[in-house]
Every structure is written in C-alpha cells, then in structure tokens.
Design a protein around this motif. Structure first.
Motif, PDB file in Angstrom:
ATOM      1  N   ALA A  88       0.850  -1.193   0.000  1.00 44.87           N
ATOM      2  CA  ALA A  88       0.000   0.000   0.000  1.00 44.87           C
ATOM      3  C   ALA A  88       0.885   1.243   0.000  1.00 44.87           C
ATOM      4  N   THR A  89       0.817   2.030  -1.063  1.00 47.81           N
ATOM      5  CA  THR A  89       1.593   3.267  -1.140  1.00 47.81           C
ATOM      6  C   THR A  89       0.651   4.468  -1.065  1.00 47.81           C
ATOM      7  N   VAL A  90       1.230   5.641  -0.859  1.00 47.57           N
ATOM      8  CA  VAL A  90       0.433   6.862  -0.746  1.00 47.57           C
ATOM      9  C   VAL A  90       0.894   7.882  -1.782  1.00 47.57           C
ATOM     10  N   ASP A  91       0.036   8.885  -2.004  1.00 48.95           N
ATOM     11  CA  ASP A  91       0.417   9.982  -2.892  1.00 48.95           C
ATOM     12  C   ASP A  91       0.101  11.320  -2.218  1.00 48.95           C
ATOM     13  N   PHE A  92       0.966  12.292  -2.447  1.00 51.32           N
ATOM     14  CA  PHE A  92       0.766  13.638  -1.915  1.00 51.32           C
ATOM     15  C   PHE A  92       1.715  14.593  -2.634  1.00 51.32           C
ATOM     16  N   GLY A  93       1.408  15.869  -2.542  1.00 55.39           N
ATOM     17  CA  GLY A  93       2.155  16.870  -3.281  1.00 55.39           C
ATOM     18  C   GLY A  93       3.162  17.637  -2.454  1.00 55.39           C
ATOM     19  N   ASN A 105       6.174   7.327  -2.090  1.00 56.47           N
ATOM     20  CA  ASN A 105       5.185   8.288  -2.577  1.00 56.47           C
ATOM     21  C   ASN A 105       5.022   7.986  -4.062  1.00 56.47           C
ATOM     22  N   SER A 106       3.938   7.314  -4.404  1.00 56.79           N
ATOM     23  CA  SER A 106       3.785   6.848  -5.781  1.00 56.79           C
ATOM     24  C   SER A 106       3.228   7.915  -6.716  1.00 56.79           C
ATOM     25  N   GLU A 107       2.806   9.051  -6.178  1.00 52.98           N
ATOM     26  CA  GLU A 107       2.436  10.208  -6.996  1.00 52.98           C
ATOM     27  C   GLU A 107       2.817  11.469  -6.223  1.00 52.98           C
ATOM     28  N   PHE A 108       4.026  11.932  -6.425  1.00 50.45           N
ATOM     29  CA  PHE A 108       4.455  13.199  -5.838  1.00 50.45           C
ATOM     30  C   PHE A 108       4.163  14.293  -6.854  1.00 50.45           C
ATOM     31  N   TYR A 109       3.226  15.166  -6.521  1.00 55.32           N
ATOM     32  CA  TYR A 109       2.710  16.130  -7.491  1.00 55.32           C
ATOM     33  C   TYR A 109       3.678  17.302  -7.659  1.00 55.32           C
ATOM     34  N   THR A 110       4.352  17.286  -8.805  1.00 60.66           N
ATOM     35  CA  THR A 110       5.284  18.382  -9.126  1.00 60.66           C
ATOM     36  C   THR A 110       4.541  19.619  -9.617  1.00 60.66           C
ATOM     37  N   GLY A 111       3.292  19.442  -9.994  1.00 59.11           N
ATOM     38  CA  GLY A 111       2.446  20.529 -10.462  1.00 59.11           C
ATOM     39  C   GLY A 111       1.010  20.148 -10.174  1.00 59.11           C
ATOM     40  N   TRP A 112       0.102  20.603 -11.047  1.00 58.10           N
ATOM     41  CA  TRP A 112      -1.298  20.225 -10.868  1.00 58.10           C
ATOM     42  C   TRP A 112      -2.018  20.430 -12.191  1.00 58.10           C
ATOM     43  N   MET A 115      11.913  13.746   1.377  1.00 58.77           N
ATOM     44  CA  MET A 115      11.622  12.327   1.171  1.00 58.77           C
ATOM     45  C   MET A 115      12.892  11.533   0.898  1.00 58.77           C
ATOM     46  N   LEU A 116      13.786  12.083   0.090  1.00 57.31           N
ATOM     47  CA  LEU A 116      15.028  11.381  -0.221  1.00 57.31           C
ATOM     48  C   LEU A 116      15.908  11.230   1.014  1.00 57.31           C
ATOM     49  N   ASP A 117      15.876  12.212   1.878  1.00 55.94           N
ATOM     50  CA  ASP A 117      16.721  12.177   3.076  1.00 55.94           C
ATOM     51  C   ASP A 117      16.321  11.070   4.037  1.00 55.94           C
ATOM     52  N   ILE A 118      15.074  10.624   3.990  1.00 54.72           N
ATOM     53  CA  ILE A 118      14.661   9.530   4.879  1.00 54.72           C
ATOM     54  C   ILE A 118      14.586   8.200   4.124  1.00 54.72           C
ATOM     55  N   GLY A 119      15.102   8.204   2.890  1.00 52.01           N
ATOM     56  CA  GLY A 119      15.210   6.954   2.141  1.00 52.01           C
ATOM     57  C   GLY A 119      13.953   6.518   1.431  1.00 52.01           C
ATOM     58  N   ALA A 120      13.029   7.430   1.221  1.00 51.04           N
ATOM     59  CA  ALA A 120      11.788   7.066   0.527  1.00 51.04           C
ATOM     60  C   ALA A 120      12.013   7.003  -0.979  1.00 51.04           C
ATOM     61  N   SER A 121      11.214   6.181  -1.639  1.00 50.91           N
ATOM     62  CA  SER A 121      11.181   6.154  -3.097  1.00 50.91           C
ATOM     63  C   SER A 121      10.083   7.104  -3.560  1.00 50.91           C
ATOM     64  N   VAL A 122      10.365   7.833  -4.636  1.00 50.50           N
ATOM     65  CA  VAL A 122       9.453   8.887  -5.071  1.00 50.50           C
ATOM     66  C   VAL A 122       9.202   8.773  -6.565  1.00 50.50           C
ATOM     67  N   ASN A 123       7.925   8.736  -6.931  1.00 48.33           N
ATOM     68  CA  ASN A 123       7.542   8.869  -8.332  1.00 48.33           C
ATOM     69  C   ASN A 123       6.996  10.269  -8.528  1.00 48.33           C
ATOM     70  N   MET A 124       7.605  11.013  -9.437  1.00 52.12           N
ATOM     71  CA  MET A 124       7.157  12.384  -9.696  1.00 52.12           C
ATOM     72  C   MET A 124       6.049  12.385 -10.731  1.00 52.12           C
ATOM     73  N   TYR A 125       4.878  12.856 -10.308  1.00 45.48           N
ATOM     74  CA  TYR A 125       3.693  12.915 -11.167  1.00 45.48           C
ATOM     75  C   TYR A 125       3.306  14.391 -11.305  1.00 45.48           C
ATOM     76  N   MET A 126       3.462  14.967 -12.466  1.00 47.49           N
ATOM     77  CA  MET A 126       4.078  14.407 -13.663  1.00 47.49           C
ATOM     78  C   MET A 126       5.551  14.845 -13.712  1.00 47.49           C
ATOM     79  N   PHE A 127       6.399  14.023 -14.369  1.00 51.72           N
ATOM     80  CA  PHE A 127       7.743  14.501 -14.653  1.00 51.72           C
ATOM     81  C   PHE A 127       7.785  15.146 -16.030  1.00 51.72           C
ATOM     82  N   GLU A 128       7.020  14.609 -16.953  1.00 51.02           N
ATOM     83  CA  GLU A 128       6.828  15.266 -18.243  1.00 51.02           C
ATOM     84  C   GLU A 128       5.344  15.480 -18.476  1.00 51.02           C
TER      85      GLU A 128
END
Length: 579
Positions: A170-175, A198-205, A228-241
């Motif tokens: 179970a993963t979470v998403d937040f901006g 964080n499977s959807e880190f909102y870089t925008g909206w 997030m990186l400092d505590i070792g989390a994996s991050v997917n940037m939504y959207m990167f492009e």
C-alpha cells in the motif's frame, strides 16, 4: 528522464485506446505498449506499470472504453457488477499475458505493477473489497508471484481503509509543501515493513477550462523531494513530463470540470519534452544522491510557420453527407452516443417539427454536454449541462430542428464516473410536450480530410462571419528544411476542434482559457512538396473580417492565458436564448 537521474518511468495503460470495441485490440503504432516498455529498458529505465483497469489520470472516462455503457447506462464500474467485471476480465486476459515476459524476473524492466488506482477515493462504506481482491487474484494468476503488486491512495487512513488490498504494498500519494513525515507514517501503519513510497508526488497540478493555469513553486517542490530522499523514501514524480490529450481524450472532474487538451501540469518537462527551471533544479538535487549519467540533453527547437489563412469550407450541416456518411439511426426517442456506437466527439440529433408553434420553451435536460440548436440551419443558441438546458424558440411545421451535441469528455474521478453516457440522454420537450421521432447522425470529422485534400486547389472556401458550427480550411507548406514541432495559436477563435492532415490535435477554447495554443508534434507535419491541410471545426464564432480568418503557427506556447477576438464585430451576438 534518465539524464536527470531517474531510475524508472511509471506508465498508465488506458484500456480505451487498446480495446476500441469489444474484442478488437490495438497494440500497434502509438499503441505499441510492449515497444514503449522495451524502449524504456533500452534507455536504461526500469518500468512501473499501472495496469488499471481504472487509471484516472484526467483521462477520458478514467481509461474505460465507452462501449461498456452501450447496453446498460446504469452499470456500476469499479465493482463486481457483471456488466463491468466481465469485460474487465476479458481485457486483463489479453493485457497481462503480454506483460509477463517484460517482468524484471523474466529479464524485462517491469519491477512493480499497480492494481486499480486510488480506490479509496471512490468506494463507499462497504469498501468493495471483493472487487479489489478479485483483481489482485487475477493479476497474480497471469503474472505469477514473483512481482511486487501495489496500490496507490491518498495519504489518509480513510483512503487506505478501502484502497489497500491484502497481499499488496500500500503506497500513498501527496504533493509538495505538505508534512512528509505524517504522510509517510500513514503508509507505515498499513504495511508490515517494506519501503516508503510516494507513488504520486505532485510536481504541479491539473488545469480546467475556464480556470487558471496551475503552478507549483520550484523551491517548494525541491524542498519536499529532498525531505523524502533524506529519509530513504522512493518517489515517483507525477508528472515529470507533461502530456497532451490529443483528440477527444481529455477527462473531467465532478461535478463537471473539463480538462483542456494540454496536460502541461507545470511539470519539469513540458508537454513537448522541453527542459524547465524545475527540471534543472530537480536534476541538481538528485546529483547529490547519485552519480548522474554523462549525458547532455536540451530542448528541441520549435518552428514558427507563420500565418495560415483559414477560409470557410461549409457549415457542419452542409457537410453532413461527408462527416456522417452512413444512414442515420432512427428512434422514437433520443439515444445516447454509446447506444449508437459513437464513443467520442459529436453527434447530431434531428427532429422534424410537426406543428406550427408560437414561441415555446425547448427543454433538453439530458444534454451531455453542450448543444448547438438550429432551425433549418439557422442558429438559435447554445445549451450546456452546467448552465441553461432550455431556450425559447419559434418554430413552424416542417422545419428541421437540429441539435449538434459535443461530448466534452467523460467524468474520470469519483462516484460520478457512473451514469456517464453522452449525447442526449433523456426526452426533449417543446412547450412541455415530448418530441418523438429522431434521426441521429454520428459525426466523424476525419472523414473530411481526403475530400478537402483532393480539392484544396479548387476550394469553394470563403471568408465568413457565420455564427453557426462551421468548417474552416487552411493550407500551408512545411518547407524543405527539417520539420520541427510548432504550436497552433487560436487567439481570436471561439471554441472547436482542430485537425492537421487528418490527425486530431484536440479541442480549443481560447475564450475560456487557460490554454490558447495547441501543441503540434513534427510527426504530423509534411515537408515539401506535400501541402499541410489544417481543418478547424468552429462551433461558435470565427474571427473573419472582410479579408478572411487567420491562425498562427508559433514557436512558443501559451497554456496560461485567455484570448478574445477584437476585430470587426458580427452583426448579431451568438447567445444561449434567442427568440
């Protein structure tokens, strides 16, 4: 992406573009999913697959094909409703076996597969856990046990209560700008160990027509990413492009906020793949955590092809034989688009008036979504599901009442994704009496391209100030130099659909904003000596003074504005109630 230091690309699989009608599958060309995944692997990226069947993504109907509504507009999607789950099972039986050879354990790049998407934002009190468990078991039966299945939900306990699936991560998403620790603590509570994601880190909206362009401050985004990186989390940037909802593929959020063609998202890479300040800032941050590839990347040059003269080709009604070549569907009562196998775009409803009338109220409460009313081709006004659904008209016996209906995109999120048929979905009344006996014409504007292309040298097109749905044509040459991306600037035009060489560039609505230009990829532009044929289906009012209409092909884009025609005015104003 790879040059910026990313390890994986996360992709949605939109069911509707791969199964265009029941049992008819398309995995070729732009729909070559396997080829795209292999391309990512060749580039050096791993792949996180979001296989649906629901994807959201502000995509039309959340990725569901509209044909599932043909026989029953009341089916409940994302449930065990037989009208929904049977086609889902058939679809996954085609999709998932194609993915198994691409799993990491089989030498492919796919390291994780998502089951459903943000189900905790949809389900009711009973949570629908039988449905998500059914999907989990189906995924395992086709993919095996040597794959990480996961879910994505909002960063609240209430979301994961229904969204988490036993036996998956179970993963979470937040901006950006939120409390990173608190958000990831929610995930910890629902997993016995495992990574923080964080499977959807909102870089925008996202944006909506008639709204402002959304922006997320670069410093704020970078700060949250660093936390997030400092505590070792994996991050997917939504959207990167960012992306583009070409054609009719934009979705809408409830109650009915329609997304534009551009899915720029204020992402680190624009919809054309160009670098931004946000991209450079994120790349600089990631360089502190890993060694980046020694690759130089840059934005691709764009080309301003200049002004294109647009001449009126015909009204929509005058071209009906070309854009609706098959016989109309006749019914005593209006049928929805889905019922006559028209998934997207436009449909024309025609009724012959049976009585002479004084001024009476025409009521179309089931308009979905925007309707242009005409009597014998003369515009009467516009109806809209979010505004006026009735108007007064003066009609005579024998007149043709035409309602051209635009499907602006199906709702893609929340419970209102149900009851999502388009066209006219209930009876039409005139003076309180039901109008019966209707002909329905499914419209396909791409049917125009061969005819226009053949006759462009002898076109009957002419300047016009008509205020009825009309078709405009322009011809330009791509030149003998290298073809480059460009942007179609529609400033001054009102609302409609744009096609280039038969390719559907998408919707335009510069008077509503925030999108003023449409992205035109170089792949749809012809080099000399072949001419490029641009077609605009203008629904409301074209900016045509005596010397004709124009559009511009620019080397820059505008998705954060609004633009109005300021030239000579028409003799009367188009309005939603005309006596």
């Amino acid at each position: 992406m790879y040059a910026a230091g990313l390890d994986a690309v996360q992709i949605y699989v939109p069911w509707n573009v791969h199964e265009t009608s029941p049992g008819v599958y398309d995995f070729d060309g732009q729909q070559d999913l396997v080829g795209f995944i292999r391309m990512a692997q060749k580039t050096g990226l791993l792949v996180i697959l979001r296989a649906g069947p629901y994807i959201c993504g502000e995509w039309e109907f959340g990725g569901f094909p509209p044909w599932i509504l043909k026989n029953n507009g009341s089916i409940v999607v994302r449930s065990m409703d037989p009208g929904y789950i049977k086609p889902v099972d058939k679809w996954l039986a085609v999709l998932l076996p194609k993915m198994r050879p691409l799993l990491y354990s089989n030498g492919g790049p796919v390291i994780m597969v998502q089951v459903e998407n943000e189900y905790g934002s949809y389900s009711g009190v009973d949570c629908g856990l039988d449905y998500t468990a059914h999907l989990r078991d189906l995924f395992k039966s086709y993919l095996g046990d040597d794959i990480v299945l996961f879910t994505t939900d909002g960063d609240g306990d209430g979301y994961l209560k229904c969204g988490a699936i036993n036996g998956t991560l179970a993963t979470v998403d937040f901006g950006a700008g939120g409390n990173v620790t608190a958000a990831l603590d929610v995930m910890r509570q629902w997993n016995k160990g495992g990574p923080l994601v964080n499977s959807e880190f909102y870089t925008g909206w996202l944006d909506y027509w008639q709204g402002s362009h959304s922006r997320v401050d670069t410093d704020t985004a970078v700060k949250s990413l660093k936390e997030m990186l400092d505590i070792g989390a994996s991050v997917n940037m939504y959207m990167f492009e960012g992306g583009t909802n070409f054609g009719y593929m934009n979705g809408a959020d409830p109650p009915f906020n329609v997304c534009p063609t551009s899915y720029d998202y204020d992402a680190p890479l624009t919809e054309a793949g160009d670098l931004t300040e946000k991209y450079n800032a994120i790349k600089t941050l990631l360089a502190k955590y890993k060694t980046l590839p020694n690759i130089t990347v840059h934005s691709l040059p764009k080309k301003a092809y200049g002004n294109v003269t647009m001449l009126k080709y015909s009204t929509v009604l005058d071209s009906l034989e070309s854009i609706a070549p098959s016989e109309p569907v006749h019914s005593p009562h209006p049928l929805s688009m889905e019922e006559i196998d028209q998934g997207y775009g436009f449909i024309l409803y025609r009724h012959i008036i049976q009585d002479d009338n004084i001024v009476k109220e025409l009521s179309v409460p089931g308009i979905r979504d925007r309707g242009y009313v005409m009597l014998d081709g003369e515009p009467q006004g516009m109806l809209d599901r979010t505004g006026a659904t009735s108007m007064n008209i003066l009609s005579r016996k024998g007149q043709s009442l035409d309602i051209l209906v635009e499907n602006q995109g199906r709702i893609n999120f929340g419970a209102q994704i149900n009851g999502n048929r388009k066209g006219i979905i209930s009876d039409v009344t005139l003076g309180g009496n039901n109008l019966t006996e209707w002909d329905m014409y499914p419209i396909n504007f791409t049917q125009l391209y061969p005819t226009i292309h053949q006759k462009h040298g002898e076109s009957n097109a002419k300047p016009s100030l008509d205020l009825q749905p009309s078709i405009y044509v322009g011809i330009f040459m791509g030149g003998s130099d290298e073809i480059k991306d460009t942007y179609l600037n529609l400033c001054g035009w009102s609302k409609g659909q744009a096609f280039l060489n038969g390719f559907n560039l998408g919707r335009y609505w510069p008077t509503a904003g925030p999108q003023v230009t449409l992205y035109v990829p170089k792949g749809v532009i012809y080099a000399d000596p072949q001419p490029n044929v641009l077609v605009l289906v203008e629904l409301e009012a074209a900016p045509c003074p005596g010397d004709g209409c124009y559009v511009q092909l620019n080397d820059h884009y505008n998705v954060s504005g609004r633009c109005f025609y300021e030239g000579p005015k028409p003799t009367y104003k188009f309005r939603s109630n005309r006596l």
